[in-house]
Design a protein around this motif. Structure first.
Motif, short mmCIF file in Angstrom:
data_model
loop_
_atom_site.label_atom_id
_atom_site.label_comp_id
_atom_site.label_asym_id
_atom_site.label_seq_id
_atom_site.Cartn_x
_atom_site.Cartn_y
_atom_site.Cartn_z
N THR A 52 0.84 -1.19 0.00
CA THR A 52 0.00 0.00 0.00
C THR A 52 0.88 1.25 0.00
N VAL A 53 0.55 2.20 -0.87
CA VAL A 53 1.32 3.44 -0.95
C VAL A 53 0.37 4.62 -0.85
N VAL A 54 0.93 5.79 -0.54
CA VAL A 54 0.22 7.05 -0.67
C VAL A 54 0.75 7.73 -1.93
N ALA A 55 -0.16 8.05 -2.84
CA ALA A 55 0.20 8.77 -4.07
C ALA A 55 -0.18 10.23 -3.88
N VAL A 56 0.79 11.12 -4.07
CA VAL A 56 0.58 12.55 -3.83
C VAL A 56 0.87 13.31 -5.11
N GLU A 78 4.93 8.66 -5.21
CA GLU A 78 4.32 7.56 -4.47
C GLU A 78 5.30 7.06 -3.42
N PHE A 79 4.78 6.78 -2.21
CA PHE A 79 5.69 6.29 -1.19
C PHE A 79 4.97 5.33 -0.25
N ALA A 80 5.76 4.35 0.22
CA ALA A 80 5.29 3.37 1.20
C ALA A 80 6.12 3.53 2.46
N LEU A 81 5.50 3.30 3.63
CA LEU A 81 6.21 3.38 4.89
C LEU A 81 6.42 1.99 5.47
N GLU A 82 7.17 1.95 6.59
CA GLU A 82 7.59 0.67 7.14
C GLU A 82 6.45 -0.14 7.74
N ASN A 83 5.32 0.50 8.08
CA ASN A 83 4.16 -0.26 8.56
C ASN A 83 2.89 0.55 8.30
N ASP A 84 1.75 -0.13 8.39
CA ASP A 84 0.48 0.51 8.07
C ASP A 84 0.13 1.62 9.04
N ARG A 85 0.51 1.48 10.31
CA ARG A 85 0.20 2.52 11.30
C ARG A 85 0.83 3.85 10.90
N LYS A 86 2.09 3.81 10.53
CA LYS A 86 2.77 5.05 10.13
C LYS A 86 2.23 5.56 8.80
#
Length: 284
Positions: A166-170, A182-190
């Motif tokens: 899952t990524v956030v596309a900005v 687009e970027f993904a973080l180390e866990n879903d919470r963050k």
């Protein structure tokens, strides 16, 4: 608390574990590991790793009558979800919001694809590792080729599924161009917390854009610039003479909707928001 304190101030607050929802006055102390809400006879300690949502101005319905300028913190302890609400002055809430998100997110491992798109064109960029840095109004990805996203220039964002998860596309303005990162973080919470931070910044910008009064002619000029029109092209695109174009551009600059940079005429973040709203209205 032995670790370094990064925020310490007095405010009113309430926590779900309190016997009544009435807010009390006390001390708010934040480190990079925990948030402490303390009064003379009680102390609530919230590990930062337990926080899964942070919101500003949104208070649970049964507490709405007690608060004004607030930051609401949702967290989970031993499988139970709870809420703490802190009330302070508008400037204090704004500063604390940034510091709290920074404590949660700065230094996090990410994978970033930039630019994933330039305008509507998909690029051949790939995801690469980076470290996230949060500063007031800025999200920065530190790697061999650093990427800085000025949050005032964000015009759209969404969650999406990619090969890395899952990524956030900005979508944001970058030197006069509309690009998507687009970027993904180390866990879903963050990832969820970063999404919330972007939504809060976007909402503030959108509210400011709604308060700008523009004429039909000014909107048409904004759409023309969004479509790639340069200063010298606008008279023909709009069907008006050059003196009218000069007046329109002067008015749009005064309203903070256009800017003349190294790459020529471009829309500011507020200008892009107004155009996006216009295009969405036409297409519905």
């Amino acid at each position: 608390m032995s670790e370094k304190v990064i925020a310490d101030f007095v405010a009113r607050f309430t926590v779900e574990t309190f016997e009544t929802p009435d807010p009390v006055s006390g001390r708010i102390v934040l480190s990079r590991r925990r948030l402490v809400l303390a009064t003379s006879d009680s102390k609530t300690t919230i590990p930062l790793s337990a926080i899964f949502d942070i919101n500003v101005g949104q208070v649970p319905g049964d507490l709405d009558e007690f608060f004004q300028d607030t930051i609401t913190i949702a967290y989970e302890v031993d499988g139970t979800r709870r809420v703490a609400v802190i009330e302070a002055g508008t400037e204090e809430v704004t500063r604390f919001k940034t510091v709290l998100f920074k404590a949660q997110l700065s230094g996090s491992q990410t994978r970033i694809k930039h630019p994933a798109r330039v305008g509507g064109r998909v690029t051949d960029s790939t995801f690469r590792p980076a470290k996230l840095r949060i500063r007031p109004g800025v999200v920065r990805f530190v790697c061999s080729d650093p990427v800085t996203v000025n949050l005032a220039n964000v015009t759209y964002f969404e969650k999406a599924r990619r090969e890395v998860g899952t990524v956030v596309a900005v979508r944001h303005a970058d030197e006069g161009q509309s690009v998507t990162s687009e970027f993904a973080l180390e866990n879903d919470r963050k990832l969820n917390l970063l999404g919330r931070y972007l939504r809060l910044e976007y909402s503030e910008l959108a509210q400011a854009a709604e308060e700008v009064d523009v004429s039909e002619g000014e909107v048409e000029a904004l759409v023309a610039i969004y479509s790639g029109g340069r200063s010298g092209d606008l008279a023909g695109m709009l069907g008006v003479d050059s003196s009218r174009v000069t007046m329109l551009l002067n008015d749009l600059r005064e309203k903070g909707l256009v800017d003349e940079g190294q790459k020529g005429l471009s829309l500011t973040a507020q200008g892009q928001l107004l155009v996006s709203d216009r295009i969405e209205t036409v297409n519905t």
